[in-house]
Design a protein around this motif. Structure first.
Motif, PDB file in Angstrom:
ATOM      1  N   ASP A 374       1.031  -1.175   0.176  1.00 19.40           N
ATOM      2  CA  ASP A 374      -0.006  -0.022  -0.117  1.00 19.40           C
ATOM      3  C   ASP A 374       1.050   1.184   0.069  1.00 19.40           C
ATOM      4  O   ASP A 374       1.868   1.232   0.484  1.00 19.40           O
ATOM      5  N   PRO A 375       0.356   2.235  -0.605  1.00 15.08           N
ATOM      6  CA  PRO A 375       1.234   3.577  -0.655  1.00 15.08           C
ATOM      7  C   PRO A 375       0.860   4.408   0.902  1.00 15.08           C
ATOM      8  O   PRO A 375      -0.043   4.106   1.719  1.00 15.08           O
ATOM      9  N   GLN A 376       1.986   5.185   1.255  1.00 20.34           N
ATOM     10  CA  GLN A 376       2.017   5.872   2.534  1.00 20.34           C
ATOM     11  C   GLN A 376       2.167   7.398   1.988  1.00 20.34           C
ATOM     12  O   GLN A 376       2.763   7.478   1.057  1.00 20.34           O
ATOM     13  N   GLY A 380       9.937   6.951   1.810  1.00 19.33           N
ATOM     14  CA  GLY A 380      10.472   5.637   2.382  1.00 19.33           C
ATOM     15  C   GLY A 380       9.509   4.655   2.542  1.00 19.33           C
ATOM     16  O   GLY A 380       8.491   4.611   1.993  1.00 19.33           O
ATOM     17  N   ARG A 381      10.094   3.592   3.392  1.00 19.45           N
ATOM     18  CA  ARG A 381       8.988   2.336   3.443  1.00 19.45           C
ATOM     19  C   ARG A 381       9.023   1.988   5.075  1.00 19.45           C
ATOM     20  O   ARG A 381       9.814   2.380   5.904  1.00 19.45           O
ATOM     21  N   VAL A 396       9.635   6.361  -3.236  1.00 15.83           N
ATOM     22  CA  VAL A 396       9.858   5.068  -3.823  1.00 15.83           C
ATOM     23  C   VAL A 396       9.002   4.965  -5.197  1.00 15.83           C
ATOM     24  O   VAL A 396       9.651   4.364  -6.227  1.00 15.83           O
ATOM     25  N   THR A 397       7.790   5.512  -5.154  1.00 10.64           N
ATOM     26  CA  THR A 397       7.073   5.548  -6.436  1.00 10.64           C
ATOM     27  C   THR A 397       8.022   6.288  -7.441  1.00 10.64           C
ATOM     28  O   THR A 397       8.064   5.911  -8.842  1.00 10.64           O
ATOM     29  N   ARG A 398       8.269   7.503  -7.190  1.00  9.69           N
ATOM     30  CA  ARG A 398       9.069   8.299  -8.204  1.00  9.69           C
ATOM     31  C   ARG A 398      10.188   7.683  -8.754  1.00  9.69           C
ATOM     32  O   ARG A 398      10.594   7.546 -10.020  1.00  9.69           O
TER      33      ARG A 398
END
Length: 482
Positions: A374-376, A380-381, A396-398
Motif C-alpha cells: 500500500d502507499p503511504q 521511505g518504506r 519509492v514511486t518516483r
C-alpha cells in the motif's frame, strides 16, 4: 491538587473519546473510530481497553498488522485482558497464521474455560490449521494439475437444462454471454460442463501470458481500468451498462480481487473469464491478493463455489488464479498492479516479467509485494499495516517510475470514498470499483479511462440494488468477525 485535577480531566477526555470511538465503530466508520481511540490514548496511554478497541477497529479496516501491534500493547499492559487475545487471534486468523491464532484462542479458553464462544473459535481455528496442514502434505510440485486429466467430453447436459448452451468448440458467443449474464442476474446458474469448458479455455490463455502483460491502445478510443469488484456482480453489470461490455474494441483491465466478500463472486469471475475467452485482447485480468487459496477459504469464494458447484470446479478456478498475470503496462508508460511496489530498490519491469507466478503467493518477495503493498504519505518504506507486504512512500514511486521510464502507477487494493484517489503528487492512482463495499462502507465505485494521450479520466458511480444475500454469506464461521 492541580496534578490530580489534570489526571481527572485527562480521564474524562479519554472516556469521552472512547465512547465516540465505540459509536463510530458501531456505525462502520473505522477510520473515525481509530482516530478517536488514538486521541484517547494520548490522554490515557496506559489503558489496555483502548489499545484493544483500536485493534478491533484496525481488524475491521483490514489493517491486521496494526491490529496485532495494538493487541500486543494491550496484553503488555494487562496480561489477563481477554479481548486483546481475541483480537490478536482474529488478526492472525485473517492472515492465515493459524498457529499464532491458536496460541491466543487457547489462552482465552484457559483464562475463561466456560466461555462457549471461545471454545467454538478455538475449534474453528484448529480445523483450519488441520486443513492447511493436510493440503500442504498432499500437494506436490511434480503432481499433474487436475486440468490435465479432466475429460469434459464425457459430461452430458441433461435435457431438462434450460440455460444457454456453449457451441461445440467451447467458444462463448455474444448470444451465449448475453443469456448467461441475464441468467446470473436472475440468480440461476449455467451447466457445470460449460463452467469447466470456460475455465479450461481461460487457463490456456493465461498460461500463454507473461507475469507482466504489455498493452497498447492502438487505434482504439481508450482502455478501461477497474479496481476491486469483490463479488459485487450487480455492480459489475452496472459498469457494463455505463461503459459497454468488454470487447476487442472496448478493452478492460480488471486489477485483481474479483472474488471474496461479495456473495456473487462466482458470477463475477466466470463472466469475466468467459468474456476473456471470447475477446482475449479485450479482457486483461491481474491477480489480486484474494485470488489465492488461503484468502478464498476465509472470505467466501471457496464456500460459494462448493455450494454452487463442487471441489472440481473450485480446483480449476485456483489453477486459473495461479496463472493470472501480476501486472500490466499500458503503452510502456502506465504500470498497473493490484497492491503496489517492491520492498527492494532497483526492481525493473523485466524483473516483474520473470516472476514465476504459477503458485500460491509467498510471504515475502516481489510477488507478495505486488499483491499486498500500500502507499503511504511519507517518504521511505514502513512495515505494512496489513501484516503482509509493505507501505511505500512517494519517493519509492518516483524512483520506480524514473528507473523504468514510466509516467504513472495505477493500483487498487483499498477502499476510497470517491472510488479513486490521486496520490504521491499525481504519480500514483488508487482505483476501487466495488461501491458501498460489503453493503456497509458507503463509498462510490470508480473506473479509469486511458486514451492514447494517457491522461486518466475518472467515472464514479453508486451501488445498485442486489438480491438480499448478505456479503460473506458463504464464508466460514471464523474468528475474524469478532
Amino acid at each position: 491538587m492541580a496534578a490530580q485535577d489534570a489526571r481527572s480531566d485527562g480521564a474524562d477526555a479519554s472516556l469521552a473519546l472512547k465512547n465516540e470511538g465505540n459509536a463510530a465503530l458501531a456505525r462502520g466508520r473505522y477510520a473515525e473510530a481509530i482516530s478517536c481511540y488514538s486521541r484517547a490514548l494520548e490522554a490515557d496511554p496506559s489503558s489496555p481497553v483502548l489499545y484493544s478497541n483500536r485493534a478491533m477497529a484496525h481488524i475491521k479496516a483490514e489493517s491486521y498488522g496494526l491490529a496485532i501491534a495494538d493487541a500486543e500493547a494491550s496484553i503488555r499492559l494487562d496480561a489477563s485482558y481477554i479481548k486483546a487475545y481475541y483480537r490478536r487471534g482474529s488478526a492472525n486468523f485473517a492472515l492465515g497464521k493459524y498457529k499464532l491464532a491458536l496460541r491466543d484462542f487457547r489462552a482465552v479458553c484457559k483464562l475463561r474455560p466456560n466461555d462457549r464462544d471461545a471454545r467454538l473459535k478455538l475449534k474453528e481455528c484448529e480445523r483450519a490449521a488441520k486443513q492447511l496442514a493436510f493440503a500442504v502434505a498432499i500437494e506436490s510440485e511434480d503432481a499433474a494439475p487436475l486440468s490435465a486429466s479432466l475429460d469434459v467430453a464425457t459430461i452430458s447436459v441433461d435435457a431438462a437444462y434450460d440455460g444457454p448452451h456453449l457451441p461445440e468448440d467451447g467458444a462463448p458467443t455474444d448470444e451465449f454471454i448475453t443469456e448467461m449474464l441475464e441468467r446470473f442476474r436472475a440468480q440461476k446458474l449455467i451447466h457445470r460442463k460449460y463452467v469447466l469448458q470456460i475455465l479450461l479455455r481461460t487457463k490456456e490463455l493465461l498460461e500463454a501470458e507473461k507475469s507482466l502483460v504489455d498493452l497498447e491502445i492502438g487505434d482504439r478510443d481508450r482502455i478501461t481500468i477497474c479496481g476491486d469488484v469483490h463479488g459485487q456482480f450487480y455492480d459489475l453489470l452496472h459498469i457494463f451498462e455505463i461503459n459497454g461490455r468488454p470487447s476487442s474494441s472496448n478493452p478492460y483491465v480488471f486489477n485483481g480481487d474479483l472474488v471474496d466478500r461479495g456473495s456473487f463472486s462466482f458470477e463475477v469471475v466466470l463472466s469475466l473469464f468467459a468474456l476473456k475467452v471470447q475477446h482475449p485482447g479485450g479482457v486483461h485480468i491481474n491477480r489480486g491478493n484474494h485470488e489465492t487459496k488461503n484468502m478464498s477459504k476465509i472470505y467466501g469464494f471457496e464456500g460459494e463455489v462448493r455450494h454452487k458447484y463442487d471441489a472440481t470446479v473450485l480446483a480449476l478456478f485456483h489453477e486459473c488464479f495461479q496463472w493470472l498475470p501480476l501486472a500490466a503496462c499500458v503503452e510502456k508508460k502506465v504500470f498497473v498492479t493490484h497492491g503496489g511496489l517492491s520492498s527492494d530498490d532497483g526492481v525493473t519491469l523485466d524483473d516483474v516479467r520473470k516472476v514465476s507466478r504459477n503458485r500460491e503467493p509467498p510471504d515475502a518477495g516481489l510477488m507478495c509485494d505486488l499483491l499486498w503493498s500500500d502507499p503511504q504519505a511519507q517518504d521511505g518504506r514502513s512495515p505494512s499495516k496489513r501484516g503482509v507486504g509493505l507501505s511505500f512512500g512517494p519517493d519509492v514511486t518516483r524512483a520506480f517510475l524514473e528507473r523504468n521510464g514510466l509516467d504513472l502507477v495505477v493500483r487498487s487494493h483499498e477502499v476510497r470514498d470517491n472510488g479513486y484517489e490521486v496520490e504521491h503528487g499525481g504519480s500514483l492512482i488508487t482505483v476501487f470499483s466495488a461501491p458501498n463495499y460489503c453493503d456497509a462502507m458507503g463509498n462510490k465505485g470508480a473506473f479509469i479511462h486511458l486514451s492514447a494521450a494517457l491522461e486518466p479520466k475518472f467515472t464514479t458511480y453508486d451501488a445498485v440494488p442486489h438480491p438480499p444475500l448478505r456479503p460473506m454469506a458463504y464464508a466460514s464461521a471464523s474468528p475474524f468477525g469478532l
